[in-house]
Design a protein around this motif. Structure first.
Motif, short mmCIF file in Angstrom:
data_model
loop_
_atom_site.label_atom_id
_atom_site.label_comp_id
_atom_site.label_asym_id
_atom_site.label_seq_id
_atom_site.Cartn_x
_atom_site.Cartn_y
_atom_site.Cartn_z
N GLU A 156 0.82 -1.18 -0.01
CA GLU A 156 -0.02 -0.16 -0.02
C GLU A 156 0.75 1.18 0.03
O GLU A 156 0.28 2.28 -0.52
CB GLU A 156 -1.08 0.11 1.14
CG GLU A 156 -1.94 -1.03 1.23
CD GLU A 156 -3.31 -0.64 2.14
OE1 GLU A 156 -3.89 0.39 2.01
OE2 GLU A 156 -3.55 -1.65 3.06
N ASN A 157 2.10 1.29 0.48
CA ASN A 157 2.79 2.60 0.69
C ASN A 157 3.88 2.46 -0.60
O ASN A 157 4.94 3.33 -0.67
CB ASN A 157 3.49 2.36 2.07
CG ASN A 157 2.78 2.43 2.98
OD1 ASN A 157 1.88 3.27 3.19
ND2 ASN A 157 3.23 1.45 4.11
N VAL A 158 3.67 1.76 -1.89
CA VAL A 158 4.27 1.84 -2.95
C VAL A 158 4.55 3.31 -3.38
O VAL A 158 3.64 3.98 -3.48
CB VAL A 158 3.98 0.67 -4.02
CG1 VAL A 158 2.64 1.17 -4.52
CG2 VAL A 158 5.01 0.72 -5.10
N ASP A 159 5.96 3.51 -3.83
CA ASP A 159 5.82 4.92 -4.52
C ASP A 159 5.87 4.45 -6.11
O ASP A 159 6.85 3.81 -6.65
CB ASP A 159 7.40 5.47 -4.25
CG ASP A 159 7.55 6.76 -5.34
OD1 ASP A 159 6.70 7.06 -5.99
OD2 ASP A 159 8.54 7.14 -4.88
N PRO A 160 4.70 4.74 -6.96
CA PRO A 160 4.48 4.60 -7.91
C PRO A 160 5.36 4.89 -9.08
O PRO A 160 5.82 4.15 -9.93
CB PRO A 160 3.13 5.02 -8.36
CG PRO A 160 2.94 6.16 -7.25
CD PRO A 160 3.65 5.53 -6.09
N SER B 275 -5.23 5.11 -7.82
CA SER B 275 -5.85 6.48 -8.04
C SER B 275 -5.33 6.98 -9.53
O SER B 275 -4.28 6.49 -9.96
CB SER B 275 -5.25 7.44 -7.10
OG SER B 275 -4.04 7.78 -7.24
N MET B 276 -5.98 8.11 -10.18
CA MET B 276 -5.62 8.52 -11.10
C MET B 276 -4.34 9.25 -10.91
O MET B 276 -3.54 9.63 -11.86
CB MET B 276 -6.79 9.57 -11.66
CG MET B 276 -7.98 8.93 -12.47
SD MET B 276 -7.33 8.09 -14.15
CE MET B 276 -8.56 7.17 -14.45
N ALA B 277 -4.27 9.80 -9.68
CA ALA B 277 -2.81 10.52 -9.48
C ALA B 277 -1.67 9.77 -9.76
O ALA B 277 -0.52 10.06 -10.20
CB ALA B 277 -2.93 11.02 -7.88
N ASP B 278 -1.81 8.31 -9.38
CA ASP B 278 -0.68 7.41 -9.62
C ASP B 278 -0.62 7.26 -11.15
O ASP B 278 0.51 7.38 -11.40
CB ASP B 278 -1.27 5.91 -8.97
CG ASP B 278 -1.27 5.95 -7.33
OD1 ASP B 278 -0.70 6.69 -7.03
OD2 ASP B 278 -1.83 4.80 -7.11
#
Length: 262
Positions: A64-68, A95-98
């Motif tokens: 869950e804490n991955v840096d995309p 998310s779309m932000a990802d």
């Protein structure tokens, strides 16, 4: 009610909200990416669509804490032919932000992995940098699938058309899908069986279709099994998300395309 039913009900709510607040803006020039279909047809090794995936209904939290951004960079550097980003918030913690962040980071084809049921979702995906969208045969009627497929193609997007059985493969053929993902996971039971790729692929050979095997790909032997059935690509999420050495894992699963390259 199956998990797919629950997800689709949530998507209906999200679509209503999008239609109330979202205008396809295209403020930024979307980076031109190579065609997934064209690129994948020309390689001598299995193509990997590497997935940025925080969680899933079947596995719960994965990372869950991955840096995309970091994850996507590692995928591209390790040889991923394309990158998939989960953008569903409720069930997959994406998310779309990802998607937007990854779009600014990599140059390979980029799949917006979500449950598309309306044209506005395709607009949003393209606005956030996607060059490929997902359509799931089990999610809609053939008429709606055809409408969304044609709409995406008119926007110069590739479409990964996902099927789970022979009947859905027939729908893919009717619609004219040229990239077909065969999902080895039963959406009702979540059981995974690589034999699904073997059974369904036999219906799609000789149609100039790019076959992608999805779900349950963990080992080199798994890849060799689906490649022998005719898959030229695999979509891999959890295995790469849990890997301690992405470059090593990617190298291991990028097997030669023995069935496709003479």
């Amino acid at each position: 009610m199956t998990i797919l039913d629950r997800i689709l009900a949530q998507k209906e709510i999200e679509v209503r909200e999008l239609k109330a607040i979202y205008n396809a803006h295209k403020v930024e020039t979307v980076q031109e990416r190579p065609s997934l279909y064209d690129n994948f047809q020309q390689t001598e090794k299995i193509n990997v669509i590497a997935e940025v995936k925080r969680a899933s209904p079947s596995k719960g939290a994965i990372n869950e804490n991955v840096d995309p951004i970091s994850q996507a960079k590692q995928y591209e550097q390790a040889g991923a032919g394309a990158i998939s980003v989960l953008t569903d918030v409720t069930f997959f913690k994406g998310s779309m932000a990802d998607l937007s962040a990854v779009a600014k980071t990599v140059k390979v084809p980029l799949l917006c992995k979500d449950f598309m049921i309306d044209r506005i979702q395709i607009d949003v995906a393209k606005d956030h940098g996607a060059s490929v969208i997902l359509l799931i045969a089990a999610a809609m009627s053939e008429d709606r699938l055809k409408d969304l497929y044609d709409y995406a193609r008119a926007l110069n997007l590739d479409v990964l058309f996902e099927v789970h059985n022979e009947q859905e493969a027939e729908t893919a053929l009717k619609i004219g899908a040229r990239i077909v993902g065969i999902n080895n996971r039963n959406l009702k039971t979540f059981d995974v069986d690589l034999g699904v790729t073997e059974r369904v692929a036999s219906m799609l050979k000789g149609e100039n279709i790019l076959l992608v095997s999805e779900s349950g790909i963990r080992t080199r032997a798994d890849v060799e099994q689906v490649e022998a059935a005719g898959a030229k690509a695999i979509l891999v999420g959890e295995t790469l998300m849990r890997s301690d050495n992405i470059a090593e894992t990617m190298s291991d699963i990028r097997v030669p395309l023995l069935k496709a390259v003479k």
